[in-house]
Scaffold this motif. Structure first.
Motif, PDB file in Angstrom:
ATOM      1  N   VAL A 104       0.870  -1.194  -0.006  1.00  0.00           N
ATOM      2  CA  VAL A 104      -0.115   0.040   0.087  1.00  0.00           C
ATOM      3  C   VAL A 104       0.780   1.386   0.100  1.00  0.00           C
ATOM      4  CG1 VAL A 104      -1.994   1.168   1.130  1.00  0.00           C
ATOM      5  CG2 VAL A 104      -1.684  -1.316   1.495  1.00  0.00           C
ATOM      6  N   GLU A 105       0.632   2.166  -0.707  1.00  0.00           N
ATOM      7  CA  GLU A 105       1.396   3.452  -0.693  1.00  0.00           C
ATOM      8  C   GLU A 105       0.070   4.555  -0.387  1.00  0.00           C
ATOM      9  OE1 GLU A 105       4.198   5.389  -3.706  1.00  0.00           O
ATOM     10  OE2 GLU A 105       2.413   6.364  -4.072  1.00  0.00           O
ATOM     11  N   GLN A 106       0.409   5.346   0.648  1.00  0.00           N
ATOM     12  CA  GLN A 106      -0.554   6.631   0.885  1.00  0.00           C
ATOM     13  C   GLN A 106       0.130   7.892   0.931  1.00  0.00           C
ATOM     14  OE1 GLN A 106      -3.304   7.454   4.858  1.00  0.00           O
ATOM     15  NE2 GLN A 106      -1.443   6.138   5.138  1.00  0.00           N
ATOM     16  N   ALA A 118      -4.473  10.344  -0.254  1.00  0.00           N
ATOM     17  CA  ALA A 118      -5.038   9.246  -1.393  1.00  0.00           C
ATOM     18  C   ALA A 118      -4.271   7.970  -0.970  1.00  0.00           C
ATOM     19  CB  ALA A 118      -4.440   9.662  -2.617  1.00  0.00           C
ATOM     20  N   SER A 120      -3.390   3.720  -2.622  1.00  0.00           N
ATOM     21  CA  SER A 120      -3.309   2.709  -3.462  1.00  0.00           C
ATOM     22  C   SER A 120      -2.889   1.560  -2.932  1.00  0.00           C
ATOM     23  CB  SER A 120      -2.269   3.164  -4.838  1.00  0.00           C
ATOM     24  OG  SER A 120      -2.618   4.060  -5.515  1.00  0.00           O
ATOM     25  N   HIS A 122      -2.006  -2.290  -3.941  1.00  0.00           N
ATOM     26  CA  HIS A 122      -1.374  -3.057  -4.931  1.00  0.00           C
ATOM     27  C   HIS A 122      -1.362  -4.643  -4.640  1.00  0.00           C
ATOM     28  CE1 HIS A 122       0.315   0.488  -6.965  1.00  0.00           C
ATOM     29  NE2 HIS A 122       0.219   0.998  -5.533  1.00  0.00           N
ATOM     30  N   THR A 241      -4.800  -2.572  -8.892  1.00  0.00           N
ATOM     31  CA  THR A 241      -4.664  -1.546  -7.841  1.00  0.00           C
ATOM     32  C   THR A 241      -6.135  -1.070  -7.453  1.00  0.00           C
ATOM     33  OG1 THR A 241      -4.353   0.469  -8.775  1.00  0.00           O
ATOM     34  CG2 THR A 241      -2.429  -0.851  -8.274  1.00  0.00           C
ATOM     35  N   ASP A 243      -7.737   2.323  -5.981  1.00  0.00           N
ATOM     36  CA  ASP A 243      -7.193   3.670  -5.594  1.00  0.00           C
ATOM     37  C   ASP A 243      -8.415   4.537  -5.157  1.00  0.00           C
ATOM     38  OD1 ASP A 243      -4.497   3.801  -7.012  1.00  0.00           O
ATOM     39  OD2 ASP A 243      -5.588   3.207  -8.974  1.00  0.00           O
ATOM     40  N   TRP A 245      -9.474   7.946  -2.610  1.00  0.00           N
ATOM     41  CA  TRP A 245      -8.987   9.352  -1.795  1.00  0.00           C
ATOM     42  C   TRP A 245      -9.971  10.014  -0.971  1.00  0.00           C
ATOM     43  CZ3 TRP A 245     -12.381  13.276  -2.851  1.00  0.00           C
ATOM     44  CH2 TRP A 245     -12.919  13.496  -4.281  1.00  0.00           C
TER      45      TRP A 245
END
Length: 253
Positions: A104-106, A118, A120, A122, A241, A243, A245
């Motif tokens: 995960v990316e935040q 936001a 994502s 993965h 992914t 996504d 927000w």
């Protein structure tokens, strides 16, 4: 000009630990070892409760950690340290934290008018997925009167005796609530008369409102209603992914 100050806490569950607007703290502070009722934290790779922490997927029965016994709640991100990869960007490797891995990316961005986050998710193998955020707003601030919630939805997910949606959609009853709602056409607003208000927007379609406690008002965008893993979950294939927000904007009186 309104000054906003945000404190991002990667080690504290990748959460926004503080949101000050014009010198006033909007978020509930941490109290003791409770991970669930402070700041604004990400819920990933699921949001809300999973009944008994169990669900079937791809012919296998999966068991999650029961962090709110007898159920699993709000994923693993909120109680795990994230790695800061650059200012305002954090990463969480899900390997070993749940059965399907992934990462995960935040991202967090703040201006004088709003806070934008936001996320994502993965997939590295086929997996079910949910995501969302859990902002915990203080009912009383250092300025202004008690919080008032402006919220409307076309339906509510009926929940059973243990607080988990049954799958049935019912008319919205009067609050207070600890419930999930759908078809929210107008962005929710929390107003503190004498101070100002915030508006919440998201690309997610389910909203949980938790305002049964005297000190908190929580308005939580989620990609699905709780326990979706036991209904009809969104599934990511390897390399795909999810996504999502959320934006919190403010206006002072």
């Amino acid at each position: 000009m309104t000054v906003a100050v945000v404190r991002f806490d990667p080690e504290g569950g990748g959460r926004i630990a503080s949101l000050e607007v014009d010198g006033v703290e909007l978020l509930a502070p941490r109290q003791g070892g409770d991970w669930l009722r402070w700041g604004c934290y990400p819920m990933v790779p699921w949001a809300g409760r999973v009944r008994d922490g169990q669900f079937g997927f791809d012919g296998e029965q999966c068991q999650l950690e029961l962090d709110l016994p007898p159920h699993a709640i709000h994923g693993v991100g909120y109680r795990t340290a994230w790695k800061e990869v650059e200012p305002g960007v954090v990463h969480l490797d899900l390997d070993g934290l749940w059965p399907f891995g992934g990462w995960v990316e935040q991202r967090v961005e703040v201006s004088d008018q709003s806070l934008a986050v936001a996320m994502s998710v993965h997939a590295t193998q086929m997996m079910p997925v949910m995501a969302g955020w859990h902002p915990c707003f203080q009912r009383r601030l250092s300025r202004g009167d008690e919080a008032e919630l402006e919220f409307s939805a076309s339906y509510m997910w009926q929940r059973d005796a243990v607080g988990i949606p049954t799958g049935e959609r019912v008319p919205v009853p009067p609050g207070p609530w600890d419930d999930c709602f759908g078809d929210v056409a107008v962005p929710p607003v929390v107003r503190w008369p004498g101070f100002g208000s915030i508006r919440l927007e998201s690309n997610m379609t389910s909203w949980v409102v938790f305002d049964e406690e005297p000190d908190l008002v929580c308005v939580e965008p989620q990609s699905d209603a709780p326990d979706a893993f036991n209904r009809d979950p969104k599934i990511l294939e390897p390399g795909e992914t999810l996504d999502v927000w959320m934006r919190i904007s403010w206006e002072l009186e």
